[in-house]
Design a protein around this motif. Sequence first.
Motif, PDB file in Angstrom:
ATOM      1  N   GLY A  37       0.789  -1.221   0.000  1.00 41.49           N
ATOM      2  CA  GLY A  37       0.000   0.000   0.000  1.00 41.49           C
ATOM      3  C   GLY A  37       0.821   1.271   0.000  1.00 41.49           C
ATOM      4  N   GLU A  38       2.105   1.172   0.360  1.00 43.08           N
ATOM      5  CA  GLU A  38       2.954   2.355   0.407  1.00 43.08           C
ATOM      6  C   GLU A  38       3.480   2.697  -0.982  1.00 43.08           C
ATOM      7  N   ARG A  78       3.604   1.839  -6.181  1.00 42.43           N
ATOM      8  CA  ARG A  78       2.890   1.391  -4.995  1.00 42.43           C
ATOM      9  C   ARG A  78       3.023  -0.120  -4.864  1.00 42.43           C
ATOM     10  N   THR A  81      -1.252  -4.669  -2.437  1.00 41.03           N
ATOM     11  CA  THR A  81      -1.734  -5.313  -1.215  1.00 41.03           C
ATOM     12  C   THR A  81      -2.222  -6.716  -1.519  1.00 41.03           C
ATOM     13  N   PRO A 172      -0.361  -7.635   4.198  1.00 43.83           N
ATOM     14  CA  PRO A 172      -0.237  -6.355   4.891  1.00 43.83           C
ATOM     15  C   PRO A 172      -0.490  -6.505   6.387  1.00 43.83           C
TER      16      PRO A 172
END
Length: 217
Positions: A37-38, A78, A81, A172
């Motif tokens: 997600g980062e 990104r 996830t 995650p």
Amino acid sequence: MSDNPSIPRQKVLRHSVRAQVLEALRAALVDGELEPGEIYSGPALGERFGVSATPVREAMQQLALEGAVECLPNRGFRVLTRTPRALAELAEVRALLEVPVMLRLARGVPAQVWESLRPAALATAEAAAAGDLPGYADADRAFHRAVLSLADNTQLVRVAEELHRRAQWPLPGAPRVRRADLVADAAEHSALLEALIAQDLPVVESLVREHFAGATA
């Protein structure tokens, strides 16, 4: 002696840097340093690795092809996830692909050939004992690759390794894998070799399915 202009020295060097960055990024994914997600920028990662942004972007493009990240124009990349369902699906597909092959190999590969794979199994045990998660992930893939290569099917090995790599990316928020879990996972490789040597097909099938379903790396 003059340099041969047909030899692309700079391209070879850049490819080497890109390959090193790619392996470092893959290890960071497995180790959870690159968080799902980062968003990460090429220049920032380049500074981290002490290289320019170019080999980082090239490595990230490869990770995008592997399904690990997505490209965000003018922003970076990104980390995608994962979901428990996605991991379960990967385990199912890996079992569908590898179980029949391993059963076939168990019927025909001589015991001495399986014995020759003990160093590969030992490498997974050593990485597990050290708590080296990225190292264990590499050794785990190497062991499965060595087994499947006995089927003499290059496409099988390539597809199986890609699925295996995808299965190694963490969920995650998942806690870091414990050393004890790695050690237990590694022990299954030695148990599998024993079953293959004994041509114990039910145990081979059971071990492979359980290994995929409960894989820690």
